[in-house]
Write a protein that holds these residues in place. Structure first.
Motif: not given
Ligand SMILES: [Zn+2]
Ligand SMILES: [Zn+2]
Lengths: 236, 273, 249
Positions: B62, B157, B36
């Protein structure tokens, strides 16, 4: 309460399907037939069985079908899974198996196959081909209990019926626990968790199928054509 | 040997600089980044370039995945229409800003990194999008570490730093096999190994209640883990947000220690895409 | 015996809540009128746009609308409790009826209303004590939301941002908002009070429609950023393609 019949792994074998239907005609209180995938396979032509599942004969239980690993491979190869192809099949059994699978199913059945679901949730039971993780998850009597518990937790169900391994088995989680300690910016927390009472049931494949009674939580592993055995146990 | 693990930089250059300075000051030269690098924040290129320049081993987050592959996050990971629209807007803006070279870098990041029995991932070993929350079912959490064949799993995350130890686990089972119903059954008990999950928190987008950047330092010899909080020049990033044309509300949220867009309540959910 | 009460006070002091309690406690018929108030130097009176009346009528369906001229000319029912609400920042210069703002009298006369008593928040002990704020140079902004439906989870994010200062220094926010399930909420927030009120209306609209009933947002404060509010509203309101709901809604 009515009982369920759970079958899988027919792989185009219409005779096995008819034998099971014949069995069920003589078994009392079975009103629902679940087909947990793998109705197709590369070994023989599957069109007759596929037609039969879509148009049951009079007096037959109408099947409620899921897609299994073989359907997933065919759907992928025919472009129904985005960019994915039947890579798993190609890798494990080679190009000839992929060709054989394509030959075994008339493209006219693709619409029906594409509509099939991944799983059913009935009462507190999950009915799946593989597991809640993927369709290819093969759970068996030797699977790690930790993995089984994870698969049960993901669906938040008490019972998981699976078919991928083709085996008939039951694994009951009967006890145990775990300690967990978490530290973050707020401080430290302790947590003790027990293993919930849950169960994974392998329903078998082909002529080997399972009858489940949700009312009494009793299940029986059967083989089509061996009804005499069943009567001997006072089941019917 | 002590090493630092950072995650979720989210294109916040001032925060990354402050964290790297904090790590340098302690004489730590092994750093791992859990992805990220971009998303929501105003300096995606600067942040990617700083990571490249310092040659920090990084796995794909992600956002890094989605910027390359197109929006992969399912709608159900957003708790509201507002959060979803803001997420999409940030995605579009970031995709427009990133240089081809930096996109290439993100595209080629590995899903995970492994050093002996330490495993580094963004979300979980299953997916960059799966949240391992601190209160997640303990068996399911242990399953993630065990299946990945690690002793210690580093993840990010969630933007919420924590250390979780799972121990004294056991499961008893009764196994019945074969055709004959009611046949013989076998009882078994397995003892579960001790495993750890260490979440590195977030450098660039706090979700832990204040504006500080967070990361972790792990000492492999002693096994100790320190969760570090680092103050940085939040206003510098807020100004950059407004100047770059991103919505002013992003600056307001960052300044008050709120994530840019809320995440779903049921964050453990993984979409069957 | 009938009674006509004029209630005045600064925005958010609790006039409407107090009136609702009086109406609910009164056995006989009740009527309600909300006057617009007057902008005192630099202080914009928030146009209420009918939010208070709509909320009160929802809670007390038989409440008479005293602004209705037909009702004003009809004979008044016996034992009528007439309640007149007047937003007013500054305390009256004189006590009792002598303190009534002269400017409202012609309007009241036209509606055949003559107050027997005037109560002002912060002055009269008959009213609950409220923290009174310094309302210097207040700005007001309002938005008609008729026909729009909120994504519920987005509404709670927006309201959180609004009352916490993301769109300027908000002193007061008041609204009637439609949800996709047919419910509507009276949302009310005041800087001096803790927490927001979210009160469901009794009346339901058909779910998944576009209710045409009154729906409005009124904000008072300083340094408001209406353009930024509009951007967020556009992301919170459900598009034409109803029904549409989010899993965690
Ligand atoms: Zn993430
Ligand atoms: Zn992140």
């Amino acid at each position: 309460m009515a009982r369920w019949a759970l079958i899988s792994g027919l792989r185009g074998d219409l005779e096995a399907y008819e034998a099971i239907q014949e069995d069920l005609r003589h078994t009392r209180r079975v009103d629902t037939l679940f087909v947990l995938g793998d109705v197709i396979g590369p070994a023989r032509n599957c069109d007759a069985l596929l037609s039969r599942l879509q148009q049951p004969r009079r007096g037959e239980l109408r099947p409620q079908c899921l897609y299994g690993w073989w359907e997933d491979q065919l759907l992928a190869e025919r472009g129904y899974r985005g960019g994915r192809r039947a890579d798993a099949l190609r890798l494990s059994q080679g190009e000839t198996a992929v060709d054989a699978l394509l030959q075994a199913v008339d493209p006219g059945h693709m619409g029906w196959l594409a509509e099939l679901q991944f799983g059913f949730i009935e009462l507190d039971c999950a009915l799946l081909h593989g597991s809640s993780a993927t369709v290819e998850d093969s759970l068996g009597p030797d699977s790690s209990p930790l993995l089984l518990l994870d698969r049960l937790t993901r669906m938040e169900v008490n019972r998981l019926f699976t078919a991928r391994s083709g085996q008939q088995f039951s694994i009951e989680l009967t006890g145990g626990g775990i300690e967990s300690q978490v530290r973050d910016l707020e401080g430290q927390r302790h947590q003790q968790q027990s293993v919930p009472k849950r169960q994974v049931i392998g329903i078998g494949a082909g002529v080997h199928y399972t009858i489940y009674d949700p009312g009494t939580d009793r299940f029986d592993f059967l083989a089509a054509g061996s009804r005499s055995q069943e009567r001997a146990r006072g089941f019917a | 040997m002590a090493h630092a693990v950072i995650s979720c930089l989210h294109a916040n250059h001032a925060a990354l600089e402050a964290v790297l300075a904090d790590i340098d000051q302690q004489g730590i030269d092994t750093i791992t980044c859990l992805g990220d690098l971009v998303g929501y924040g105003p300096q995606p290129n600067e942040v990617v370039e700083l990571i490249r320049q310092r040659a920090i081993p990084t796995c794909q987050g992600c956002w890094d995945e989605d910027i390359i592959e197109g929006l992969n996050a399912c709608d159900c990971s957003y708790p509201s229409q507002l959060a979803e629209r803001r997420g999409h807007l940030a995605h579009q803006w970031t995709a427009d800003q990133l240089s081809e070279e930096n996109k290439d870098f993100l595209a080629n990041l590995p899903m995970s990194l492994r050093r002996d029995r330490l495993l580094f991932v963004h979300g979980s070993p299953n997916s960059q999008h799966e949240y391992l929350l601190p209160n997640m079912d303990a068996f399911a959490a242990l399953e993630r570490v065990e299946t990945a064949e690690a002793d210690t799993l580093f993840c990010g995350h969630t933007h919420h730093p924590y250390v979780r130890e799972l121990r004294d686990g056991s499961i008893r089972v009764r196994v019945q096999e074969g055709v004959a119903s009611g046949g013989p059954s076998e009882e078994r008990e397995i003892n579960l190994p001790v495993r750890r999950i260490i979440n590195a928190g977030s450098v660039g987008e706090p979700r832990h209640g204040n504006t500080n950047a967070t990361y972790v330092i792990h000492d492999e010899q002693t096994g100790t883990v320190e969760i570090r909080e680092v103050a940085y020049d939040v206003e510098r990033t807020c100004r950059a947000i407004v100047e770059s044309g991103l919505p002013a509300i992003f600056a307001w949220r960052l300044r008050h220690g709120f994530e840019y867009a809320e995440r779903a309540d049921d964050a453990s959910h993984v979409c069957e895409r | 015996m009938s009674q006509t009460l004029l209630i005045s006070g600064p925005p958010g002091c609790g006039k409407t809540s107090w009136i609702l309690k009086r109406v609910q406690a009164h056995r006989g018929p009740c009527g309600y009128l909300r006057l617009a108030g007057y902008p005192d130097e630099g202080l914009a009176q928030a146009p209420d746009g009918g939010i208070d009346l709509a909320y009160l009528q929802d809670q007390c369906p038989r409440l008479l609308d005293l602004a209705d001229l037909d009702q004003a000319l009809a004979p008044r029912p016996e034992h009528l409790l007439a309640l007149i609400e007047l937003p007013q920042f500054q305390p009256p210069t004189e006590s009792g009826l002598g303190g009534v703002d002269r400017r409202v009298i012609p309007q009241l006369e036209a509606l055949h209303l003559k107050p027997d008593e005037h109560l002002h928040f912060g002055r009269d002990t008959a009213l609950p004590r409220q923290d009174t704020l310094d309302f210097s140079s207040l700005q007001a902004w309002e938005r008609n939301l008729a026909g729009s439906v909120w994504d519920p989870a987005s509404l709670s994010s927006f309201w959180f941002e609004l009352v916490n200062g993301a769109y300027g220094d908000v002193y007061r926010a008041k609204a009637l908002m439609n949800l996709p399930d047919g419910r509507a909420f009276f949302c009310n927030w005041m800087v001096s009070q803790e927490g927001s009120q979210f009160l469901p209306l009794q009346a339901l609209a058909p779910p998944d429609g576009r209710p045409e009933r009154l729906s409005r947002l009124v904000v008072q404060g300083k340094g408001l950023d209406p353009a930024a509010i509009e951007v967020t509203l556009a992301d919170c309101l459900l598009s034409q393609a109803l029904p549409h709901s989010f899993p965690s809604a």
